[in-house]
Scaffold this motif. Sequence first.
Motif, PDB file in Angstrom:
ATOM      1  N   TYR A   1       0.847  -1.045   0.115  1.00 27.53           N
ATOM      2  CA  TYR A   1       0.005  -0.135  -0.046  1.00 27.53           C
ATOM      3  C   TYR A   1       0.636   1.184   0.125  1.00 27.53           C
ATOM      4  O   TYR A   1       0.578   2.208  -0.734  1.00 27.53           O
TER       5      TYR A   1
ATOM      6  N   ASP B   1       2.507   1.851  -3.386  1.00 24.92           N
ATOM      7  CA  ASP B   1       1.501   2.476  -4.436  1.00 24.92           C
ATOM      8  C   ASP B   1       0.115   1.801  -4.125  1.00 24.92           C
ATOM      9  O   ASP B   1      -0.117   0.845  -4.085  1.00 24.92           O
ATOM     10  N   GLN B   2      -0.673   2.863  -3.749  1.00 22.89           N
ATOM     11  CA  GLN B   2      -2.287   2.472  -3.327  1.00 22.89           C
ATOM     12  C   GLN B   2      -2.996   1.893  -4.360  1.00 22.89           C
ATOM     13  O   GLN B   2      -3.720   1.225  -4.161  1.00 22.89           O
ATOM     14  N   SER B   3      -2.386   2.158  -5.822  1.00 13.46           N
ATOM     15  CA  SER B   3      -3.147   1.276  -6.893  1.00 13.46           C
ATOM     16  C   SER B   3      -3.013  -0.257  -6.408  1.00 13.46           C
ATOM     17  O   SER B   3      -3.823  -1.006  -6.717  1.00 13.46           O
TER      18      SER B   3
ATOM     19  N   ILE C   1      -5.009  -1.493  -3.582  1.00 11.09           N
ATOM     20  CA  ILE C   1      -6.459  -1.486  -3.894  1.00 11.09           C
ATOM     21  C   ILE C   1      -6.595  -2.696  -4.682  1.00 11.09           C
ATOM     22  O   ILE C   1      -7.619  -3.469  -4.483  1.00 11.09           O
ATOM     23  N   THR C   2      -5.694  -3.108  -5.795  1.00 13.40           N
ATOM     24  CA  THR C   2      -6.032  -4.137  -6.503  1.00 13.40           C
ATOM     25  C   THR C   2      -5.924  -5.359  -5.818  1.00 13.40           C
ATOM     26  O   THR C   2      -6.698  -6.186  -6.070  1.00 13.40           O
TER      27      THR C   2
ATOM     28  N   GLY D   1      -8.828  -4.515  -2.174  1.00 17.03           N
ATOM     29  CA  GLY D   1     -10.218  -4.054  -2.402  1.00 17.03           C
ATOM     30  C   GLY D   1     -10.559  -4.370  -3.890  1.00 17.03           C
ATOM     31  O   GLY D   1     -11.793  -3.920  -4.194  1.00 17.03           O
ATOM     32  N   GLY D   2      -9.778  -4.491  -4.858  1.00 20.20           N
ATOM     33  CA  GLY D   2     -10.201  -4.471  -6.211  1.00 20.20           C
ATOM     34  C   GLY D   2     -10.277  -5.953  -6.693  1.00 20.20           C
ATOM     35  O   GLY D   2     -10.786  -6.939  -6.059  1.00 20.20           O
ATOM     36  N   THR D   3      -9.826  -6.175  -7.787  1.00 26.16           N
ATOM     37  CA  THR D   3      -9.770  -7.447  -8.522  1.00 26.16           C
ATOM     38  C   THR D   3      -9.452  -8.642  -7.893  1.00 26.16           C
ATOM     39  O   THR D   3     -10.032  -9.662  -7.964  1.00 26.16           O
TER      40      THR D   3
ATOM     41  N   SER E   1      -9.580  -9.111  -4.465  1.00 28.52           N
ATOM     42  CA  SER E   1     -10.057  -9.127  -3.212  1.00 28.52           C
ATOM     43  C   SER E   1     -10.802 -10.373  -2.812  1.00 28.52           C
ATOM     44  O   SER E   1     -10.988 -10.848  -1.853  1.00 28.52           O
ATOM     45  N   TRP E   2     -11.603 -10.762  -4.040  1.00 30.25           N
ATOM     46  CA  TRP E   2     -12.311 -12.171  -3.553  1.00 30.25           C
ATOM     47  C   TRP E   2     -11.258 -13.406  -3.353  1.00 30.25           C
ATOM     48  O   TRP E   2     -11.666 -14.200  -2.801  1.00 30.25           O
TER      49      TRP E   2
ATOM     50  N   GLN F   1      -0.980  -6.883 -12.777  1.00 32.84           N
ATOM     51  CA  GLN F   1      -1.744  -6.867 -13.862  1.00 32.84           C
ATOM     52  C   GLN F   1      -1.083  -6.945 -15.202  1.00 32.84           C
ATOM     53  O   GLN F   1      -0.445  -7.724 -15.656  1.00 32.84           O
ATOM     54  N   HIS F   2      -1.244  -5.751 -16.021  1.00 35.71           N
ATOM     55  CA  HIS F   2      -0.799  -5.685 -17.460  1.00 35.71           C
ATOM     56  C   HIS F   2       0.952  -5.078 -17.255  1.00 35.71           C
ATOM     57  O   HIS F   2       1.094  -4.432 -18.258  1.00 35.71           O
TER      58      HIS F   2
ATOM     59  N   THR G   1      -5.962 -10.062 -17.061  1.00 40.35           N
ATOM     60  CA  THR G   1      -6.189 -10.792 -15.447  1.00 40.35           C
ATOM     61  C   THR G   1      -7.260 -11.879 -15.847  1.00 40.35           C
ATOM     62  O   THR G   1      -8.196 -11.705 -16.329  1.00 40.35           O
TER      63      THR G   1
ATOM     64  N   THR H   1     -16.773  -5.947  -7.514  1.00 43.77           N
ATOM     65  CA  THR H   1     -15.495  -5.229  -6.857  1.00 43.77           C
ATOM     66  C   THR H   1     -15.866  -3.917  -6.645  1.00 43.77           C
ATOM     67  O   THR H   1     -16.247  -3.407  -7.424  1.00 43.77           O
TER      68      THR H   1
ATOM     69  N   HIS I   1     -13.824  -1.500  -5.022  1.00 46.60           N
ATOM     70  CA  HIS I   1     -12.711  -0.312  -5.063  1.00 46.60           C
ATOM     71  C   HIS I   1     -11.942  -0.532  -6.269  1.00 46.60           C
ATOM     72  O   HIS I   1     -11.280  -1.390  -6.718  1.00 46.60           O
TER      73      HIS I   1
ATOM     74  N   PRO J   1      -9.130  -0.172  -8.956  1.00 44.86           N
ATOM     75  CA  PRO J   1      -7.643   0.306  -8.617  1.00 44.86           C
ATOM     76  C   PRO J   1      -7.217   1.384  -9.786  1.00 44.86           C
ATOM     77  O   PRO J   1      -7.729   1.299 -10.761  1.00 44.86           O
ATOM     78  N   PRO J   2      -6.664   2.611  -9.170  1.00 39.40           N
ATOM     79  CA  PRO J   2      -6.469   3.769 -10.226  1.00 39.40           C
ATOM     80  C   PRO J   2      -5.165   3.390 -10.955  1.00 39.40           C
ATOM     81  O   PRO J   2      -4.302   2.543 -10.515  1.00 39.40           O
TER      82      PRO J   2
ATOM     83  N   ALA K   1       0.491   8.508  -7.633  1.00 38.02           N
ATOM     84  CA  ALA K   1       0.890   7.850  -6.305  1.00 38.02           C
ATOM     85  C   ALA K   1       1.376   8.934  -5.417  1.00 38.02           C
ATOM     86  O   ALA K   1       1.685   8.730  -4.170  1.00 38.02           O
TER      87      ALA K   1
ATOM     88  N   GLN L   1      -6.852   7.586  -0.135  1.00 36.55           N
ATOM     89  CA  GLN L   1      -6.128   8.737  -0.171  1.00 36.55           C
ATOM     90  C   GLN L   1      -6.869   9.798  -1.249  1.00 36.55           C
ATOM     91  O   GLN L   1      -7.510   9.460  -1.851  1.00 36.55           O
TER      92      GLN L   1
ATOM     93  N   SER M   1     -12.121  -6.337 -14.002  1.00 39.12           N
ATOM     94  CA  SER M   1     -13.248  -6.319 -13.010  1.00 39.12           C
ATOM     95  C   SER M   1     -14.772  -5.787 -13.726  1.00 39.12           C
ATOM     96  O   SER M   1     -15.445  -5.190 -12.784  1.00 39.12           O
TER      97      SER M   1
END
Lengths: 600, 275
Positions: free
Chosen positions: A292, A295-297, A300-301, A304-306, A308-309, A527-528, A544, B129, B131, B133-134, B148, B215, B234
């Motif tokens: 985190y 990089d928050q991205s 989150i991926t 909280g994102g792709t 998370s499941w 991811q990519h 993905t 999903t 959130h 991701p950015p 970032a 953030q 997603s």
Amino acid sequence: MTTDSIPVVRTTCQGAWWRGLPAGLAAFVLLALVAGPAWGMPQEAAPEYRALPFISSRVLMWAVAELHLMFAAFVLAVPMFALVIEFIGYRTGDKRYDQLAYDFTKLLSVSFSFTATLGALLTFGLLVFYPALTQYLVKIFSWTFLPYVLLFFLEAFFLYAYYYGWGKLSPRLHLFIGLMLNLVGTAIMFIANAWLTFMNTPNGIDDMGNLTSLWEAINNYTWMPINIHRLIANVAFGGAIGAAYGAFKFLGAKTLAAKAHYDWMGYIGIFVAICALLPLPFAGYWLGVEIYAYDQSLGITLMGGTFSWLFIVQAVLIGNLFLAANYYLWLSMARIPGAERFRGFIKYLLGVITLCFIVWATPHSLVATVEEARAMGGSHHPILNVLGVMSAKNTAVNLLILTTYVSFLLYRRANKEATVSWARIGNWIQFGIFAVVVIYVVFLGVYGYFVDAQTRIGLSRPQVLSVLFAMASVTVIDLFLFKNAKSRGEIVWGKISARSQYALFFLAITFTWLMGLMGYVRAGMRQHWHVYGVMRDTSVDAFTPTLGFAGGVVSAIVIVFFLLIAIVFFLAGLSGRKDWTPKSGSRWNEEETTVSTEPA
Amino acid sequence: MNLFVLLGIAAVMVLIQQVLTRWIQLNRIAWLGIWWVALWAAFSYGINPPLPNSIIVLFMAIITIALMAYLSADNEELEEARQSIVRFMVAQEYRIALVIVLLVIPAAVAAWTYASMNEAPQPPSSGRTIHPPPPSSITFAGNSIDLATANNPYRELEHTDEAAFAAHVANGRRIYFQNCFYCHGDNMQGAGMFAHGYDPLPANFNDATTIAMLQESYLFWRIAKGAPGLPSESTPWSSAMPAWELFLTEEEIWDVILFLYEYTGYEPRAQGMPH
């Protein structure tokens, strides 16, 4: 317990060092055939990717990398606890420990060959199918390859010296070799971890991706968290596989002595695995925090994102791990006289485990029909919502760890009666420590809902520290409490139900599955990107995969791993068999008779 | 919580233990069965709004595993349970009960099948999903913004110039009520006047698991790029959020972010830190 009837033949595993060679050559030839047309072409611009017929090169490399990782983890982990067990045997003079350490070590030689073969396959695969990526990583890390190769040679030397030198070398020299094997193995893992963590959280490079500092590239955000996480996870994994070997041998044992020995082996293996499992969630949490922070991205991926499941699947698997570990301890009490007085506690322990399991596995985003979602007023349930976030999860996992520790404490006390004068007060102090820590952990969990994210993340530290404090202080008190304790009878090794052994298999499979799943998540969260934010994946596989497909691939890898481990178990078991002798009246017997009766 | 139902379930359990057991000896299997039914009833009818079926199935699977573990954790208890099942299957005295059970099981399955076939058709549920991701960077009015490292440029005014900070928050309030409250609502609970027309519903900013965990640069991306800027992974996102970069300036977006945090009382997640 005696081990007289346990057959040990130490001279039947000769020539193991070259076992990996034919397989490695075969892999090379196979890859050469696949890539042959490309290599035979006139020199043009090198392609970025090469494809395979019938199977995606990504899936192939995924499977090879994961299998390599699983065997490498096993080969790194077993010497760690084998050395400790051998050392205990050396200090106490108890030959049983020496025998047990050797039994674990027997699994190493074939596993090491598999690791090397899969490693070679992985390297060739990267060169052939991902040449541009490999070239870039070589450009960044070329200086690390030489020590890696040298260390690998040293590991081979120390591993085989440790195995073949058993009983042949002086105990101190043998222990020193074991220590060196562990140090070299750990150093190898640290180097390899630098390469893979760089792909997730690149560091030490400029805007164009050129290296500016090799040390920065190595010491990237996730390098040390992965090092620590893998070190602990390897021990848990290795212990579980070792325990599965014990269970395998227990179920096939013909004598009571052999049953007793392998029951003990299974117990030690799973004891090692549980000890390593307890701090593992903390190490995982640290890794998550670093991701985190980088990089928050990515964070989150991941959470909280792709992906998370997949964390919900992970939670279900971890919950099952804790449940099965406790279940094994409860069943193990059958072999201890006096344990029946603790049976009444099982239902309360199970109640806490089930509650924590439910909290741990509750997703933040729910799978709901439109009608259900409308009834809830959105994607989040107003009550379940509070269980889906880290405050609740951290609290649940800390309580799970404490509960498992209590199960172990009861197991440890089962045949003991304290004789010290302060026994009653000691018990109350221990209970008080547990009560205070549980209240404190729950309080911090609830408090986490009322503070900002940064403070909430910080609350996990006192939660962890208080749980560690409880376990350490209660253990210290327990040691003094049961010093010179009255015994209710000796542990009857081998007196345990077959169910417990299947629980050991279940634990080993679950650990492996979890490892495969989280390995995919760690790599897939880019991811990519091949190297996150630096080198983009432009192949046809730059997407993905669906959760179902990923789950299928991971499951297939686990099945292949256990097929290979079955071979390891079989080969390790051969060393305990009697020498082959021809049946009476067979051709071999006749020939021998003929030879022996011929005149000189 | 539906306290009436939960108390009712608890009362029945107490009655079984205190009253029924005076006449009938209940073995461990029976008790585990009673616990299973009680917990299923509590999850299905004791919580309001009702839990989605997927969650009830997950919880009951965990409980089933736990109850099975409890049954088999003790060799003597397991043997007793096994013998009681065998007794029930072969003993003459249980013949009528056995026939009833053998009829009830398929009848229950048939009834369940009939009931589920008669339910109103529904679109299939799926794990969504929440959130997205950015990306690592975005362009806004021709300028590249690194998500970032991007910070709200007016956040530091909170400590250096309170009057200027308050002016930015007031501007954010104006923008919010001119543009956002139609969907996100006047108290930011995602219950604006248009909300009923959306599936999924607009985000609830008072929820501790939305903006409190993010953030400010993340919020900037979501507001600026809206649904069209969501990533390709997603999908489907099913979002109706407009791309506000077409209507608002960069300063206005940062201001409205200040207002969101000011109104809800949450602090934005800080950047970086550990390593």
